[in-house]
Design a protein around this motif. Sequence first.
Motif, PDB file in Angstrom:
ATOM      1  N   LEU A  29       0.824  -1.209   0.000  1.00  0.00           N
ATOM      2  CA  LEU A  29       0.000   0.000   0.000  1.00  0.00           C
ATOM      3  C   LEU A  29       0.858   1.259   0.000  1.00  0.00           C
ATOM      4  O   LEU A  29       0.537   2.243  -0.666  1.00  0.00           O
ATOM      5  CB  LEU A  29      -0.937  -0.001   1.208  1.00  0.00           C
ATOM      6  CG  LEU A  29      -2.089  -1.007   1.177  1.00  0.00           C
ATOM      7  CD1 LEU A  29      -2.826  -1.013   2.507  1.00  0.00           C
ATOM      8  CD2 LEU A  29      -3.054  -0.689   0.044  1.00  0.00           C
ATOM      9  N   HIS A  30       1.953   1.234   0.747  1.00  0.00           N
ATOM     10  CA  HIS A  30       2.821   2.415   0.813  1.00  0.00           C
ATOM     11  C   HIS A  30       3.556   2.661  -0.505  1.00  0.00           C
ATOM     12  O   HIS A  30       4.014   3.785  -0.745  1.00  0.00           O
ATOM     13  CB  HIS A  30       3.830   2.273   1.955  1.00  0.00           C
ATOM     14  CG  HIS A  30       3.264   2.622   3.298  1.00  0.00           C
ATOM     15  ND1 HIS A  30       2.452   1.760   4.000  1.00  0.00           N
ATOM     16  CD2 HIS A  30       3.367   3.759   4.048  1.00  0.00           C
ATOM     17  CE1 HIS A  30       2.098   2.326   5.142  1.00  0.00           C
ATOM     18  NE2 HIS A  30       2.627   3.546   5.190  1.00  0.00           N
ATOM     19  N   ASP A  31       3.655   1.629  -1.348  1.00  0.00           N
ATOM     20  CA  ASP A  31       4.264   1.838  -2.655  1.00  0.00           C
ATOM     21  C   ASP A  31       3.384   2.691  -3.563  1.00  0.00           C
ATOM     22  O   ASP A  31       3.863   3.260  -4.545  1.00  0.00           O
ATOM     23  CB  ASP A  31       4.544   0.488  -3.330  1.00  0.00           C
ATOM     24  CG  ASP A  31       5.658  -0.271  -2.627  1.00  0.00           C
ATOM     25  OD1 ASP A  31       6.462   0.384  -1.918  1.00  0.00           O
ATOM     26  OD2 ASP A  31       5.711  -1.509  -2.760  1.00  0.00           O
ATOM     27  N   SER A  32       2.088   2.762  -3.239  1.00  0.00           N
ATOM     28  CA  SER A  32       1.148   3.578  -4.028  1.00  0.00           C
ATOM     29  C   SER A  32       0.384   4.484  -3.061  1.00  0.00           C
ATOM     30  O   SER A  32      -0.565   4.041  -2.413  1.00  0.00           O
ATOM     31  CB  SER A  32       0.183   2.682  -4.811  1.00  0.00           C
ATOM     32  OG  SER A  32      -0.766   3.465  -5.494  1.00  0.00           O
ATOM     33  N   PRO A  33       0.779   5.739  -2.909  1.00  0.00           N
ATOM     34  CA  PRO A  33       0.112   6.636  -1.955  1.00  0.00           C
ATOM     35  C   PRO A  33      -1.377   6.816  -2.223  1.00  0.00           C
ATOM     36  O   PRO A  33      -2.159   6.964  -1.276  1.00  0.00           O
ATOM     37  CB  PRO A  33       0.869   7.961  -2.143  1.00  0.00           C
ATOM     38  CG  PRO A  33       2.203   7.563  -2.688  1.00  0.00           C
ATOM     39  CD  PRO A  33       1.943   6.385  -3.548  1.00  0.00           C
ATOM     40  N   GLU A  34      -1.786   6.767  -3.499  1.00  0.00           N
ATOM     41  CA  GLU A  34      -3.208   6.932  -3.805  1.00  0.00           C
ATOM     42  C   GLU A  34      -4.023   5.756  -3.269  1.00  0.00           C
ATOM     43  O   GLU A  34      -5.090   5.944  -2.694  1.00  0.00           O
ATOM     44  CB  GLU A  34      -3.401   7.074  -5.313  1.00  0.00           C
ATOM     45  CG  GLU A  34      -2.819   8.360  -5.883  1.00  0.00           C
ATOM     46  CD  GLU A  34      -3.065   8.478  -7.372  1.00  0.00           C
ATOM     47  OE1 GLU A  34      -3.638   7.517  -7.951  1.00  0.00           O
ATOM     48  OE2 GLU A  34      -2.689   9.507  -7.959  1.00  0.00           O
ATOM     49  N   GLU A  35      -3.505   4.539  -3.465  1.00  0.00           N
ATOM     50  CA  GLU A  35      -4.207   3.367  -2.938  1.00  0.00           C
ATOM     51  C   GLU A  35      -4.195   3.369  -1.412  1.00  0.00           C
ATOM     52  O   GLU A  35      -5.173   2.964  -0.783  1.00  0.00           O
ATOM     53  CB  GLU A  35      -3.564   2.095  -3.473  1.00  0.00           C
ATOM     54  CG  GLU A  35      -3.740   1.901  -4.971  1.00  0.00           C
ATOM     55  CD  GLU A  35      -3.126   0.603  -5.443  1.00  0.00           C
ATOM     56  OE1 GLU A  35      -2.559  -0.123  -4.586  1.00  0.00           O
ATOM     57  OE2 GLU A  35      -3.208   0.316  -6.651  1.00  0.00           O
TER      58      GLU A  35
END
Length: 317
Positions: free
Chosen positions: A192-198
């Motif tokens: 999740l932290h790899d994609s801030p939007e998600e």
Amino acid sequence: MSFAFLKNILFPRGRGPEKAAATPKGSCSVNGHVSEESKPDSESKPSSLLSDGTAVDLEAGQCNSCKPRINGEEQKTKQSRFKPTPRMISDAIIGLSDGLTVPFALTAGLSALGNARLVTLGGLAELIAGAISMGLGGFIGAKSEAESYRATVAATEKMIKTSPCQTSELVRDVFKPYGLSAESTSSISKSLHDSPEELLDFLMRFHHQMPEPDTSRPFLCAATIAIGYFLGGFIPLLPYFCVQADEVLLALWISIGVMVVALFAFGWTKTGIVSGWRGRKNILACLTGAIQMVVVGSVAAGAAVGLVRAINRGQEV
């Protein structure tokens, strides 16, 4: 890419083998079948015939005769897609419940003055003012909900940028009740932290439990509550339009009978929508909800009648 499409590229019309030249103009031969083409050669697409004679567009991969039917089904689905949301049902219940009790109590109280025309004028004034007030209240409440959502989104975005450890802890708190291992929650948190939007969407949905509100929500909420209030409050006024000015007591008793039935039906329907209609338990719940609505409306109307009569007698003395 289909064999017919490659054939059309390698052997254009007019320069193909004798078999292709023997084919009548305006038709093509695919896999031993001949299908008529209504378009010119420059606009033709490779097609074939099914066993039932239906033409198939090989490039599009679908049956030509199925296109209108598919489009019709999609259009029908779009037309029947609208369904009332739980929020709309909640707003309608709020408007109807207040409309069935407050105006009924007011008209019952005004009937103590003995003038049906006064009851109708006072009841209509209260209906209009109450519907506007209830609608504005719903509008402001929905706007405040949207503002709260935007403020929470801004705060969460700032936390994601500045405090990754805190957001990781929030992700672990979401999965803690499900008994996942630390390795599993850490892997999910890292993804999740790899994609801030998600990550933002995840925290808003599962940590804050705040889905994004619809932009039309304030207007829809205001209209639903106001219309529900007006329709519910107009029911007890109807008998007063059908009697003479001095027959206010007759109108009052008719209004009481109508409202008992309306409150009972509303309480039954409201509870049935929430809990269900079938089964002994649900039927008892619907009956309890219906009786509660009748009791609440009766108490409100009785209190209004008693208060108006007490004030009127005090003025006469």
